[in-house]
Structures are given as structure tokens and as C-alpha cells.
Design a protein around this motif. Structure first.
Motif, PDB file in Angstrom:
ATOM      1  N   HIS A 294       0.812  -1.222   0.000  1.00 43.44           N
ATOM      2  CA  HIS A 294       0.000   0.000   0.000  1.00 43.44           C
ATOM      3  C   HIS A 294       0.840   1.265   0.000  1.00 43.44           C
ATOM      4  O   HIS A 294       0.277   2.367  -0.104  1.00 43.44           O
ATOM      5  N   LEU A 295       2.157   1.158   0.110  1.00 40.02           N
ATOM      6  CA  LEU A 295       2.991   2.353   0.144  1.00 40.02           C
ATOM      7  C   LEU A 295       2.959   3.143  -1.159  1.00 40.02           C
ATOM      8  O   LEU A 295       3.345   4.308  -1.176  1.00 40.02           O
ATOM      9  N   ILE A 296       2.509   2.518  -2.238  1.00 39.91           N
ATOM     10  CA  ILE A 296       2.407   3.286  -3.487  1.00 39.91           C
ATOM     11  C   ILE A 296       1.214   4.238  -3.469  1.00 39.91           C
ATOM     12  O   ILE A 296       1.087   5.086  -4.344  1.00 39.91           O
ATOM     13  N   ASN A 297       0.339   4.108  -2.476  1.00 44.22           N
ATOM     14  CA  ASN A 297      -0.833   4.975  -2.365  1.00 44.22           C
ATOM     15  C   ASN A 297      -0.483   6.155  -1.453  1.00 44.22           C
ATOM     16  O   ASN A 297      -0.922   6.252  -0.315  1.00 44.22           O
ATOM     17  N   THR A 298       0.303   7.056  -1.983  1.00 44.35           N
ATOM     18  CA  THR A 298       0.871   8.150  -1.193  1.00 44.35           C
ATOM     19  C   THR A 298      -0.226   9.059  -0.655  1.00 44.35           C
ATOM     20  O   THR A 298      -1.149   9.413  -1.381  1.00 44.35           O
ATOM     21  N   PRO A 299      -0.148   9.463   0.627  1.00 48.26           N
ATOM     22  CA  PRO A 299      -1.151  10.373   1.153  1.00 48.26           C
ATOM     23  C   PRO A 299      -1.109  11.722   0.438  1.00 48.26           C
ATOM     24  O   PRO A 299      -0.072  12.143  -0.055  1.00 48.26           O
ATOM     25  N   ALA A 300      -2.250  12.377   0.425  1.00 44.48           N
ATOM     26  CA  ALA A 300      -2.352  13.670  -0.237  1.00 44.48           C
ATOM     27  C   ALA A 300      -1.499  14.714   0.470  1.00 44.48           C
ATOM     28  O   ALA A 300      -1.217  14.609   1.661  1.00 44.48           O
ATOM     29  N   GLN A 301      -1.098  15.722  -0.266  1.00 43.31           N
ATOM     30  CA  GLN A 301      -0.314  16.804   0.304  1.00 43.31           C
ATOM     31  C   GLN A 301      -1.061  17.439   1.471  1.00 43.31           C
ATOM     32  O   GLN A 301      -2.242  17.795   1.363  1.00 43.31           O
ATOM     33  N   GLY A 302      -0.386  17.546   2.599  1.00 42.47           N
ATOM     34  CA  GLY A 302      -0.987  18.211   3.749  1.00 42.47           C
ATOM     35  C   GLY A 302      -2.010  17.401   4.501  1.00 42.47           C
ATOM     36  O   GLY A 302      -2.640  17.908   5.428  1.00 42.47           O
ATOM     37  N   ALA A 303      -2.194  16.110   4.135  1.00 41.32           N
ATOM     38  CA  ALA A 303      -3.208  15.286   4.798  1.00 41.32           C
ATOM     39  C   ALA A 303      -2.615  14.637   6.042  1.00 41.32           C
ATOM     40  O   ALA A 303      -2.276  13.481   6.042  1.00 41.32           O
ATOM     41  N   GLY A 304      -2.430  15.424   7.097  1.00 37.59           N
ATOM     42  CA  GLY A 304      -1.839  14.901   8.323  1.00 37.59           C
ATOM     43  C   GLY A 304      -2.863  14.778   9.433  1.00 37.59           C
ATOM     44  O   GLY A 304      -3.869  14.110   9.280  1.00 37.59           O
ATOM     45  N   TYR A 305      -2.614  15.448  10.537  1.00 39.29           N
ATOM     46  CA  TYR A 305      -3.475  15.327  11.692  1.00 39.29           C
ATOM     47  C   TYR A 305      -4.645  16.309  11.610  1.00 39.29           C
ATOM     48  O   TYR A 305      -5.715  16.047  12.094  1.00 39.29           O
TER      49      TYR A 305
END
Length: 305
Positions: A294-305
Motif C-alpha cells: 500500500h505504500l504506493i498509495n501516497t497520502p495527499a499533500q498536507g493530509a496529516g493530523y
């Protein structure tokens, strides 16, 4: 490219009969050999994302750690088709680990490789997941890392076992006509019975099961409780199907646990933020377990806490 026809099929078979997903599932084959990898901005997004989650949770007094559960190809590369063995290179997990710095990210590959024996499979030859014994075999590493990062309070324990036993043949590729080489799904034999677990599904129905029972991803979201959790803490766990093997140990360690799917699957839409989950459940610990693929499914920019 060479072998394009092979990776266009649903599965690939190694020289000893082990079966692997092809590129039809998360570009598995290309990830296994390092042909599909992350760009540097994508690596940076993973690191920034988990740092934001860690730092946000820390401000709220919540512990946090990430377990990347390895693919079969990372622990048993010798079972890949021979042409894949010849071209293997660095993977997305190598990239993320190299950039992780002080993140509480647990890489289990070296420990599992060191524990391999010809007699007991930590992963299965006809299933893409680690076996229950493989998951147990990773737990001491997980416990050591977590107890070092968070030394206050009762520690995570590694329960003693009296070996392992084969409990079945879970052929994931049977519908494609793949014939299993035989039963190989190994499970630990605990030296002492684990506490019974009460599982409550989304429908509110509660069920009591033996402590060694795995909680399958098909039951998520689910809440579990035990009378005397080893750490005395509660845990909010974002996981996938690889979390099944770890679930008995999580469920003895924490109570309640709230287990739900993580957001890092392709096409998975989760409108809630980590902060919203924490405000709803008030956990002591947040755990992210995600399969290496699943590491190829990078989180969106700024999608943190």
C-alpha cells in the motif's frame, strides 16, 4: 518489456510452487523487483504525513507507532520466479525507511528473514498474507520498539509459546485454478491460554471468543475488550488484512481496541481526520498497520493530523 505477458496475468508462480500476485493488485510484481517505486516528493509526503500525525497526537497526549507489514516477496525473495530474483532492486519500503529518521516506524523484514526455517512458514505459499505464526514471530520486535519509544507504564509483552501447528490451507488463488502444494498455515501454540476477548461489531452485537482468535479484516470496524489488558491502555488501530495475525496480541495488550480500515488503500475515501477519530474515541495509543504494497498509495499533500 520482457515478461510483460507474465505480469499481465492475475498471478505468478515461483520455482517451488509459491504463488504471488502480479501487477493486477497494487502493481505487486513491479513493486517486488523495484520497478515501481516512489519519487522523492512521494517519499517526502509519506514522511511529512506521519510526522504531522505523530506530532499532533503527541500534543493530545496520545502515543503513536506505525507497523509496515512486509510482502511475502520481501521475506521469501528466493521463492519469486527466477527472472524476478535476477532483477530485484530497492523497494518503496526501502525508500520510506531510509527517510524515516526518528519516526516510530517499525520495519520487520530483517527479523523475519532471520527466523525463517524450512519447516515452518512465516508466510504461505498459496496466500499473500503472513501466517498467524509469522505475525507472532514479528511481535517481539514490535514490543521492543514500542517499549523503547514509550517506556512509561506497563510494557507490551511477548507471550510464551510451545511451538506452532498447521491449522489449515487458505488458498487465495483457488478460484484461478491454482492447486495448493498442501496445508501450511502455521499458528502459535500459546503456553498459557490468552484472555477471552469480547468483540462488538458495528451492529452492536457482542461475541466472546478465545483469546487466540484472529479478528479478520472482513469484520471491521470492530471493538474488542479484555478484563485485564497487559498495558492498561486503549488503542485505536487503523489496519488492513495483514493486521489479522497481529490482532490476538493487540487485543491482549490494549482494551478497548477499536479496529478499522486504514486510509491508504487505492480509492479508499475517508472524510474523517485522525483528530476527529481521537476526539470520538479518546484512545491512549494510535497504531497504523499497513501492508508494504500500500505504500504506493501516497497520502495527499498536507493530509496529516
Amino acid at each position: 518489456m520482457d515478461h510483460a505477458t507474465d505480469v499481465a496475468q492475475p498471478y505468478l508462480t515461483g520455482p517451488d510452487g509459491w504463488t504471488f500476485w502480479s501487477d493486477q493488485v497494487d502493481q505487486y510484481a513491479s513493486q517486488a523487483v523495484g520497478r515501481t517505486y516512489l519519487t522523492q516528493p512521494e517519499v517526502d509526503r509519506w514522511i511529512a504525513h506521519f510526522r504531522a500525525v505523530r506530532d499532533g497526537l503527541a500534543k493530545d497526549g496520545v502515543e503513536f507507532y506505525v507497523i509496515v507489514t512486509p510482502s511475502t516477496s520481501s521475506v521469501y525473495p528466493e521463492e519469486l520466479p527466477e527472472w524476478m530474483q535476477q532483477i530485484r532492486g530497492a523497494t518503496a519500503l526501502d525508500q520510506v525507511v531510509a527517510g524515516a529518521g526518528d519516526l516510530p516506524l517499525i520495519d520487520l523484514r530483517a527479523d523475519l528473514i532471520a527466523q525463517k526455517t524450512p519447516d515452518v512458514h512465516l508466510f504461505s505459499w498459496d496466500n499473500s498474507h503472513w501466517t498467524d505464526f509469522g505475525a507472532y514471530s514479528s511481535w517481539d520486535r514490535i514490543a521492543t520498539c514500542v517499549n523503547t519509544a514509550y517506556p512509561d507504564g506497563p510494557p507490551l509483552r511477548t507471550p510464551s509459546i510451545q511451538g506452532s501447528e498447521v491449522i489449515g490451507d487458505f488458498n487465495e488463488w483457488a478460484s484461478y485454478g491454482v492447486v495448493s502444494p498442501g496445508a501450511d498455515w502455521s499458528a502459535p501454540i500459546y503456553a498459557e491460554p490468552l484472555q477471552d476477548v469480547t468483540r462488538t461489531g458495528a451492529d452492536g452485537v457482542a461475541q466472546v471468543v478465545p483469546g487466540s482468535s484472529t479478528t479478520d479484516a472482513g469484520t471491521l470496524p470492530i471493538k474488542t475488550t479484555v478484563p485485564a489488558p497487559w498495558t492498561g491502555k486503549s488503542a485505536l488501530i487503523f489496519r488492513d488484512s495483514m493486521g489479522g495475525g497481529l490482532s490476538p496480541l493487540w487485543q491482549q495488550s490494549y482494551s478497548p481496541t477499536w479496529q478499522m480500515w486504514h486510509r491508504y488503500r487505492a480509492g479508499f475515501d475517508d472524510p474523517e481526520s485522525y483528530r476527529q477519530y481521537v476526539e470520538q474515541y479518546h484512545p491512549d495509543v494510535v497504531i497504523v498497520q499497513l501492508a508494504e504494497r500500500h505504500l504506493i498509495n501516497t497520502p495527499a499533500q498536507g493530509a496529516g493530523y
